[in-house]
Structures are given as structure tokens and as C-alpha cells.
Scaffold this active site. Structure first.
Site, PDB file in Angstrom:
ATOM      1  NE  ARG A  53       0.232   1.359   3.363  1.00  0.00           N
ATOM      2  CZ  ARG A  53       1.209   2.213   3.529  1.00  0.00           C
ATOM      3  NH1 ARG A  53       2.466   1.823   3.562  1.00  0.00           N
ATOM      4  NH2 ARG A  53       0.983   3.495   3.654  1.00  0.00           N
ATOM      5  CD  GLN A 208      -2.921   2.678   6.844  1.00  0.00           C
ATOM      6  OE1 GLN A 208      -3.496   3.083   7.857  1.00  0.00           O
ATOM      7  NE2 GLN A 208      -3.555   2.539   5.690  1.00  0.00           N
ATOM      8  CG  ASP A 249      -2.749   8.262  -0.844  1.00  0.00           C
ATOM      9  OD1 ASP A 249      -2.245   7.138  -0.881  1.00  0.00           O
ATOM     10  OD2 ASP A 249      -2.863   8.917   0.216  1.00  0.00           O
ATOM     11  CG  ASN A 259      -2.019  11.838   3.085  1.00  0.00           C
ATOM     12  OD1 ASN A 259      -1.459  11.003   2.373  1.00  0.00           O
ATOM     13  ND2 ASN A 259      -1.705  12.003   4.354  1.00  0.00           N
ATOM     14  CE  LYS A 260      -4.944   5.751   4.553  1.00  0.00           C
ATOM     15  NZ  LYS A 260      -5.838   4.894   3.739  1.00  0.00           N
TER      16      LYS A 260
END
Ligand code: MRU
Length: 373
Positions: A53, A208, A249, A259-260
């Protein structure tokens, strides 16, 4: 980067067998295991189910997957059609990280430029390797440029006092082929003798930060502290964060940053507290076709079970436990978009720029020559 003192990349191709090797990130930090992927389907599953990932790592893995696609298509009647179908299958695995499509499209273009099937096969292998090498090098350059930001902050502090950097999710080397984006300036600072300490957001639901970033930093000997996701604002108010660096991302050509999930809230807190908020990315993470990222970047929704449960390590094995009442629904938006106005600067392989169309154009003028609309 080093794992127990041995240098690794996150993904590579075994020269003899042609198989793809990846670090299986689902098992970290508890078990370090290399997985072998021999088919396009195996690569697609590894990306979809997050054995690998992170934007750059997904892109490079898909690039190697396309080399497997070419090999599989070698015996097929219609080579181009078989490869195009594999490309679609890989692209469909995860929707937000644009590096995936970028790598697959680059592979298709490389093969389209060749006449014979044997040439297409060679081009696919060479392009996969080039994408992986480039990813590693671009991340290294991000470190070189980002180092200057860390150095400037260090210069304002009493000698020997650590620069406190907050990061969200994992934009470390595991999210790329090597070095990482957000962590690369941290590693560069450490090498330059600048003391750093990293606040690591745990990053629910898949953790993560707690699992991967903390492990990575520990392996490189970088002082760090894992914090619950909602802690950053408090630490910023108390002056305990000097700088935020995250990855992304997908970033629009105007500098809006996907992003996350949770990144946007950190950017708001950073703005309220006058803390610089930088985003580190290789150019493969720009989506040149999107101007308004808040409106147009697709946001992956994953299964609610990732929110409803949590997994950890107990007596030598991984165990998943339920967190919410039976019958309660859980939703799982995997990313959010931080508007460019909240981003202090973008750290790229070509240097640092303002998060705006003008700023990005200054570093990547050739990309804008192709932009329409
Ligand atoms: O869902 P993931 O783990 O693939 O998400 C990617 C991320 O780890 C982050 O959003 C990261 O900060 C950007 S990827 C370089």
C-alpha cells in the site's frame, strides 16, 4: 532502507524467475515476510487487499504487474487486448492513489511504441525497473530538498534541541520503493546531524502510523512517539510540533492534497496554530487532469469492518477484536482532501513550491503544456 541492518526495497523483480517480490505489509511490525507474486491476479489481489500500500509502492507494484501481464499475454492470440484487460484489472484495485494509473498508462505507452511482441516484453520489464528506480531516486531528492525546511527550523532552536515533526499515516519507505516521501527529509536531517523527533499519528482504522511508520522509524533509529489520532491539535497548541509533513495519494494541479483520512483535520489545526504544514510527493502523484481536488478526486470507501474491528498481536499471533456494538453500522472513507490554501508548501523531487497552480507550474512547466480545461 534497513531492516535489521539489511537494505531492502518494498518491491522488486526476481531476475531468474521473473516473479515479483514484495514485503507483505499486513504483517508488520510483528512479522517481516517477503511474498512472491507470480501472476497479474496475484498482483491485483496484493494491491486490493493491501499486502502492499502507499501511492508509490502501489504504482511500482502495478508497473511490475504489467511486466507479468505482458509475459502472460505473450502466448495469447491478441497480445494488446490481453494486456489492456490486465491493465484495467490492476487500475480497478484502488481508486485514490493516482500513481497506480500513472504507472499502468506508462507501461501501455511503452509497449505501444514497440512493434514485435518480444520488444513489448522487453519494454515492459525495462519500464517496470525504470519506474521503481525513479521512485526511489525521486524520494531521495525529496529528502534533499525537505532537509532545508528542517534545517531552517533547527536553526531557530537551542543547540541540541530536537525538531518535532508530526506525520500522519505511512508515507515512509514502505509507501514507496525506498526512502519514502514524508520521511525522506527526516532521514536526511538525521544524516545531517540535526536532532529530530517524530509524532506518529496512529491512523485509524488500519493503523498505518502505529504499525508501519513507527516500525520504520525504529528500524532507522529515529526517536518517535505514537499518538492517538486526535492528539495533534493539543500538541500544536502547546508548541510541541514544529512542522507537519505528510504524504499524498493524489494531488491536483492546483495543489489540493488527497491523503489518508484525518489529514485535513491536522492541516486545520496546523493553520490555527501557525505550524507549517508541508506535503511531500514525487511528481507521479500529481493528477494533472484535475484542477479542483476537493470536488474531483475520487475517495476510496473501504469495508466498514476495518472500523468496526481492530487487530493486534497476542501470544505469538495476530488477533482481531470487535470494537462497536453488533448492529451498529460503520463507514470507512479512506482519504480526505486538504485544500491547497492550508498547505504551506509541496516538497517534490525538483524542489519546494507553493501549493498553487502557479507554484506547481514553476517546477513542472512541461506538464501544463498538456493540460486542457
Ligand atoms: O491506504 P494506504 O495505506 O495505501 O494509504 C496511503 C497512505 O499511506 C497515505 O495516505 C500516505 O500518507 C500517502 S501514500 C504516499
Amino acid at each position: 532502507m534497513l531492516v535489521n541492518g539489511t537494505p531492502y526495497r518494498t518491491v522488486w523483480q526476481d531476475r531468474e524467475s521473473g516473479a515479483i517480490r514484495v514485503i507483505d505489509q499486513r504483517k508488520l511490525p510483528f512479522v517481516f515476510e517477503i511474498e512472491t507474486l507470480r501472476t497479474v491476479d496475484a498482483v491485483a489481489e496484493a494491491i486490493r487487499d493491501m499486502h502492499v500500500r502507499g501511492a508509490g509502492c502501489i504504482g511500482a507494484t502495478a508497473a511490475y504487474g504489467m511486466a507479468l501481464a505482458a509475459a502472460e499475454a505473450g502466448g495469447a492470440g491478441d497480445f494488446d487486448r490481453a494486456v489492456a484487460e490486465s491493465a484495467e484489472r490492476l487500475i480497478a484495485t484502488r481508486p485514490t492513489a493516482v500513481n497506480l494509473r500513472w504507472a499502468v498508462d506508462r507501461q501501455l505507452a511503452a509497449m505501444a511504441a514497440c512493434g514485435r511482441v518480444s520488444e513489448k516484453l522487453a519494454a515492459a520489464e525495462a519500464t517496470a525497473q525504470a519506474i521503481a528506480d525513479e521512485d526511489a531516486e525521486w524520494c531521495r531528492q525529496i529528502g534533499r530538498h525537505g532537509l532545508e525546511i528542517v534545517r531552517r527550523i533547527a536553526d531557530t532552536k537551542p543547540a541540541g534541541e530536537a525538531v518535532n515533526i508530526l506525520t500522519h499515516c505511512n508515507a515512509g519507505w514502505l509507501a514507496f520503493v525506498d526512502h519514502g516521501s514524508a520521511t525522506s527529509p527526516i532521514y536526511a536531517a538525521r544524516e545531517a546531524g540535526i536532532p529530530v523527533h517524530v509524532w506518529v499519528d496512529e491512523t485509524r482504522p488500519r493503523n498505518q502510523g502505529a504499525r508501519l511508520t513507527a516500525w520504520e522509524l525504529g528500524q532507522q533509529g529515529i526517536p518517535h512517539t505514537v499518538i492517538a489520532d486526535n492528539t495533534g491539535g493539543h500538541l500544536m497548541q502547546r508548541g510541541r510540533v514544529d512542522l507537519v509533513i505528510t504524504g499524498t495519494d493524489r494531488t491536483s494541479r492546483a495543489g489540493d492534497v488527497a491523503n489518508k483520512i484525518g489529514t485535513y483535520l491536522k492541516a486545520l489545526a496546523a493553520r490555527d496554530n501557525g505550524v507549517p504544514f508541508h506535503v511531500a510527493l514525487p511528481s507521479s502523484t500529481f493528477d494533472w487532469s484535475i484542477a479542483d481536488g476537493v470536488r474531483d478526486i475520487p475517495i476510496e470507501e473501504r469495508d466498514g469492518s476495518e472500523v468496526a474491528t481492530i487487530s493486534g498481536w497476542e501470544s505469538g499471533g495476530e488477533r482481531e477484536v470487535r470494537l462497536i456494538p453488533e448492529g451498529s453500522r460503520a463507514s470507512n472513507f479512506a482519504f480526505d482532501v486538504t485544500p491547497a490554501r492550508l498547505v504551506t508548501g509541496l516538497i517534490t523531487e525538483r524542489g519546494i513550491c507553493e501549493a498553487s497552480e502557479e507554484g506547481i507550474r514553476g517546477l513542472f512547466p512541461e506538464k501544463f503544456a498538456l493540460v486542457t480545461g
